[in-house]
Write a protein that holds these residues in place. Sequence first.
Motif, PDB file in Angstrom:
ATOM      1  N   GLU A   1       0.974  -1.190  -0.206  1.00 30.36           N
ATOM      2  CA  GLU A   1      -0.130  -0.031   0.007  1.00 30.36           C
ATOM      3  C   GLU A   1       1.127   1.253  -0.213  1.00 30.36           C
ATOM      4  O   GLU A   1       0.163   2.612   0.478  1.00 30.36           O
ATOM      5  CB  GLU A   1      -1.331  -0.101   1.483  1.00 30.36           C
ATOM      6  N   HIS A   2       2.502   1.047  -0.296  1.00 28.18           N
ATOM      7  CA  HIS A   2       2.742   2.833  -0.031  1.00 28.18           C
ATOM      8  C   HIS A   2       2.736   3.415  -0.991  1.00 28.18           C
ATOM      9  O   HIS A   2       2.399   2.499  -2.392  1.00 28.18           O
ATOM     10  CB  HIS A   2       4.455   2.606  -0.146  1.00 28.18           C
ATOM     11  N   PRO A   3       2.606   4.743  -0.741  1.00 31.70           N
ATOM     12  CA  PRO A   3       2.087   5.351  -1.696  1.00 31.70           C
ATOM     13  C   PRO A   3       3.950   5.770  -2.525  1.00 31.70           C
ATOM     14  O   PRO A   3       3.438   6.465  -4.278  1.00 31.70           O
ATOM     15  CB  PRO A   3       1.901   6.724  -1.375  1.00 31.70           C
ATOM     16  N   THR A   4       4.501   5.567  -2.287  1.00 32.63           N
ATOM     17  CA  THR A   4       5.894   5.898  -3.275  1.00 32.63           C
ATOM     18  C   THR A   4       6.950   5.065  -2.547  1.00 32.63           C
ATOM     19  O   THR A   4       7.260   4.602  -1.625  1.00 32.63           O
ATOM     20  CB  THR A   4       6.101   7.127  -2.558  1.00 32.63           C
ATOM     21  N   GLY A   5       7.925   4.837  -3.153  1.00 38.50           N
ATOM     22  CA  GLY A   5       9.224   4.330  -3.421  1.00 38.50           C
ATOM     23  C   GLY A   5      10.216   4.219  -1.544  1.00 38.50           C
ATOM     24  O   GLY A   5      10.187   3.694  -0.820  1.00 38.50           O
ATOM     25  N   THR A   6       9.986   5.738  -0.971  1.00 34.69           N
ATOM     26  CA  THR A   6      10.941   6.094  -0.033  1.00 34.69           C
ATOM     27  C   THR A   6       9.812   5.288   0.563  1.00 34.69           C
ATOM     28  O   THR A   6      10.156   4.893   2.214  1.00 34.69           O
ATOM     29  CB  THR A   6      10.636   7.602  -0.175  1.00 34.69           C
ATOM     30  N   ASP A   7       8.665   5.926   0.476  1.00 34.99           N
ATOM     31  CA  ASP A   7       7.912   4.709   1.915  1.00 34.99           C
ATOM     32  C   ASP A   7       8.792   3.592   2.602  1.00 34.99           C
ATOM     33  O   ASP A   7       8.031   2.970   4.143  1.00 34.99           O
ATOM     34  CB  ASP A   7       6.352   5.137   2.132  1.00 34.99           C
ATOM     35  N   ARG A   8       8.335   2.880   1.173  1.00 36.99           N
ATOM     36  CA  ARG A   8       8.451   1.271   1.361  1.00 36.99           C
ATOM     37  C   ARG A   8      10.046   1.088   2.147  1.00 36.99           C
ATOM     38  O   ARG A   8      10.749   0.667   2.474  1.00 36.99           O
ATOM     39  CB  ARG A   8       9.049   0.812  -0.426  1.00 36.99           C
ATOM     40  N   LEU A   9      10.742   2.277   1.633  1.00 36.45           N
ATOM     41  CA  LEU A   9      12.665   1.774   1.617  1.00 36.45           C
ATOM     42  C   LEU A   9      12.756   1.798   2.710  1.00 36.45           C
ATOM     43  O   LEU A   9      13.189   1.307   4.151  1.00 36.45           O
ATOM     44  CB  LEU A   9      13.345   3.376   1.324  1.00 36.45           C
ATOM     45  N   ALA A  10      11.997   2.766   3.733  1.00 35.48           N
ATOM     46  CA  ALA A  10      11.585   3.282   5.718  1.00 35.48           C
ATOM     47  C   ALA A  10      11.009   1.946   6.017  1.00 35.48           C
ATOM     48  O   ALA A  10      11.997   1.752   7.018  1.00 35.48           O
ATOM     49  CB  ALA A  10      10.654   4.736   5.871  1.00 35.48           C
ATOM     50  N   GLU A  11      10.353   1.229   5.745  1.00 41.46           N
ATOM     51  CA  GLU A  11      10.032  -0.225   5.700  1.00 41.46           C
ATOM     52  C   GLU A  11      10.746  -0.486   6.475  1.00 41.46           C
ATOM     53  O   GLU A  11      10.885  -1.342   7.389  1.00 41.46           O
ATOM     54  CB  GLU A  11       8.719  -0.441   5.424  1.00 41.46           C
ATOM     55  N   ALA A  12      11.381  -0.933   5.044  1.00 38.41           N
ATOM     56  CA  ALA A  12      12.796  -2.115   5.044  1.00 38.41           C
ATOM     57  C   ALA A  12      13.322  -1.552   6.036  1.00 38.41           C
ATOM     58  O   ALA A  12      14.072  -2.912   6.699  1.00 38.41           O
ATOM     59  CB  ALA A  12      13.108  -1.773   3.464  1.00 38.41           C
ATOM     60  N   ALA A  13      13.543  -0.128   5.808  1.00 37.06           N
ATOM     61  CA  ALA A  13      14.815   0.033   7.146  1.00 37.06           C
ATOM     62  C   ALA A  13      14.634  -0.162   8.480  1.00 37.06           C
ATOM     63  O   ALA A  13      15.707  -0.720   8.985  1.00 37.06           O
ATOM     64  CB  ALA A  13      15.114   1.956   6.948  1.00 37.06           C
ATOM     65  N   LYS A  14      13.571  -0.262   9.144  1.00 41.20           N
ATOM     66  CA  LYS A  14      12.869  -0.740  10.171  1.00 41.20           C
ATOM     67  C   LYS A  14      13.154  -2.247  10.248  1.00 41.20           C
ATOM     68  O   LYS A  14      13.383  -2.340  11.925  1.00 41.20           O
ATOM     69  CB  LYS A  14      11.300  -1.007  10.801  1.00 41.20           C
ATOM     70  N   HIS A  15      13.569  -3.025   9.429  1.00 39.52           N
ATOM     71  CA  HIS A  15      14.121  -4.684   9.383  1.00 39.52           C
ATOM     72  C   HIS A  15      15.370  -4.413   9.635  1.00 39.52           C
ATOM     73  O   HIS A  15      15.790  -5.458  10.298  1.00 39.52           O
ATOM     74  CB  HIS A  15      13.789  -5.012   8.599  1.00 39.52           C
ATOM     75  N   LEU A  16      16.090  -3.486   9.218  1.00 38.10           N
ATOM     76  CA  LEU A  16      17.867  -3.140   9.339  1.00 38.10           C
ATOM     77  C   LEU A  16      17.497  -1.748  10.212  1.00 38.10           C
ATOM     78  O   LEU A  16      18.401  -1.465  10.036  1.00 38.10           O
ATOM     79  CB  LEU A  16      18.511  -3.146   8.466  1.00 38.10           C
ATOM     80  N   PRO A  17      17.810  -2.346  12.253  1.00 38.01           N
ATOM     81  CA  PRO A  17      18.069  -1.534  12.601  1.00 38.01           C
ATOM     82  C   PRO A  17      19.156  -1.054  12.749  1.00 38.01           C
ATOM     83  O   PRO A  17      19.674   0.204  13.547  1.00 38.01           O
ATOM     84  CB  PRO A  17      17.589  -1.830  14.222  1.00 38.01           C
ATOM     85  N   HIS A  18      20.722  -2.025  12.295  1.00 35.66           N
ATOM     86  CA  HIS A  18      21.614  -1.122  12.647  1.00 35.66           C
ATOM     87  C   HIS A  18      22.603  -0.646  11.134  1.00 35.66           C
ATOM     88  O   HIS A  18      24.032   0.201  11.281  1.00 35.66           O
ATOM     89  CB  HIS A  18      22.819  -2.637  12.289  1.00 35.66           C
ATOM     90  N   ALA A  19      21.169  -0.498  10.573  1.00 31.58           N
ATOM     91  CA  ALA A  19      21.644   0.488   9.210  1.00 31.58           C
ATOM     92  C   ALA A  19      21.805   1.606   9.479  1.00 31.58           C
ATOM     93  O   ALA A  19      21.369   2.586  10.227  1.00 31.58           O
ATOM     94  CB  ALA A  19      21.112   0.180   7.809  1.00 31.58           C
ATOM     95  N   THR A  20      23.354   3.091   9.629  1.00 26.54           N
ATOM     96  CA  THR A  20      23.615   4.130   9.939  1.00 26.54           C
ATOM     97  C   THR A  20      22.729   5.328   8.153  1.00 26.54           C
ATOM     98  O   THR A  20      22.699   6.278   8.384  1.00 26.54           O
ATOM     99  CB  THR A  20      24.212   4.174  10.520  1.00 26.54           C
ATOM    100  N   HIS A  21      23.051   4.237   7.095  1.00 26.19           N
ATOM    101  CA  HIS A  21      23.090   4.827   6.423  1.00 26.19           C
ATOM    102  C   HIS A  21      22.637   3.758   5.580  1.00 26.19           C
ATOM    103  O   HIS A  21      22.526   2.920   4.873  1.00 26.19           O
ATOM    104  CB  HIS A  21      23.941   5.597   5.324  1.00 26.19           C
ATOM    105  N   ILE A  22      21.570   4.418   4.187  1.00 25.66           N
ATOM    106  CA  ILE A  22      20.734   3.832   3.398  1.00 25.66           C
ATOM    107  C   ILE A  22      21.177   4.269   1.550  1.00 25.66           C
ATOM    108  O   ILE A  22      20.653   5.183   1.350  1.00 25.66           O
ATOM    109  CB  ILE A  22      19.700   3.873   3.766  1.00 25.66           C
ATOM    110  N   LEU A  23      20.848   2.890   1.229  1.00 26.29           N
ATOM    111  CA  LEU A  23      21.431   3.261  -0.333  1.00 26.29           C
ATOM    112  C   LEU A  23      19.689   2.560  -0.305  1.00 26.29           C
ATOM    113  O   LEU A  23      19.817   1.851  -0.986  1.00 26.29           O
ATOM    114  CB  LEU A  23      22.673   3.248  -0.772  1.00 26.29           C
TER     115      LEU A  23
END
Length: 255
Positions: free
Chosen positions: A79-101
């Motif tokens: 249901e994400h309206p944008t690709g950035t929203d999808r990216l942010a949800e995925a980042a929640k599964h990766l709490p150790h990430a400091t930077h995201i490409l």
Amino acid sequence: MSKTVSSDHIIGILPARWGSTRFPGKPLHLIAGKPLIQHVWERCLSADMLSEVVVATDDERIFHAVEAFGGKAVMTSPEHPTGTDRLAEAAKHLPHATHILNIQGDEPLIDPTLINELARALLDDPSLHMVTAANPLDPGDTAVADPNVVKVVLKKNGHALYFSRSPLPFFRNPVEGLPVLRHKGIYGYRRDFLETFVTWEPSPLEKAESLEQLRALENGASIRVLHTEDTSPGVDTPEQAREIERILSSSSNQV
């Protein structure tokens, strides 16, 4: 895949949706015997600045295919309206990430060197919110007037001034040395900025141009734009997939 770069963890996330008006199921389309998404994933493995590469998908078929070829995938909402929203949800599964490409999941020829350059730019300037890339266009190229090709103009410090689907800049008068730059859809974010970005409402210019990066500019964010000669094509149609297969086959024959 797991690589360590000091105390920073730079994660490459490849968005991969099943639904596509022009090319349904595109991430699993076979090119030279491998799914498209696997080609992109393998290219990203060559970028030694990445601590990890993860596919973010809304479809279990893609999820299981990624696991089958040895990759890592996370499920995200359809249901994400944008690709950035999808990216942010995925980042929640990766709490150790400091930077995201955010690396487009349909660019099987993406240059690992460009990925490394974006990652390095983020690490070298802690004040930077975002980083992206652009390559030069001939002002007479038909792509300049193509609304599917996003253009960008820069400030003197190399940060983005504006992005547009229209010709940019518009040359009412000739200016020697003023480039026309084609924006490449690859982004790097500081984690805290990404989390803030998705809390902002879509902005007026973003809605007018249908370009998410304008939301960042309208809210005062800094986006550094790296110059690149990487013009690797993406895959939006079955015809383009066949062209990529031809390129890969040609490259294999030259080895």
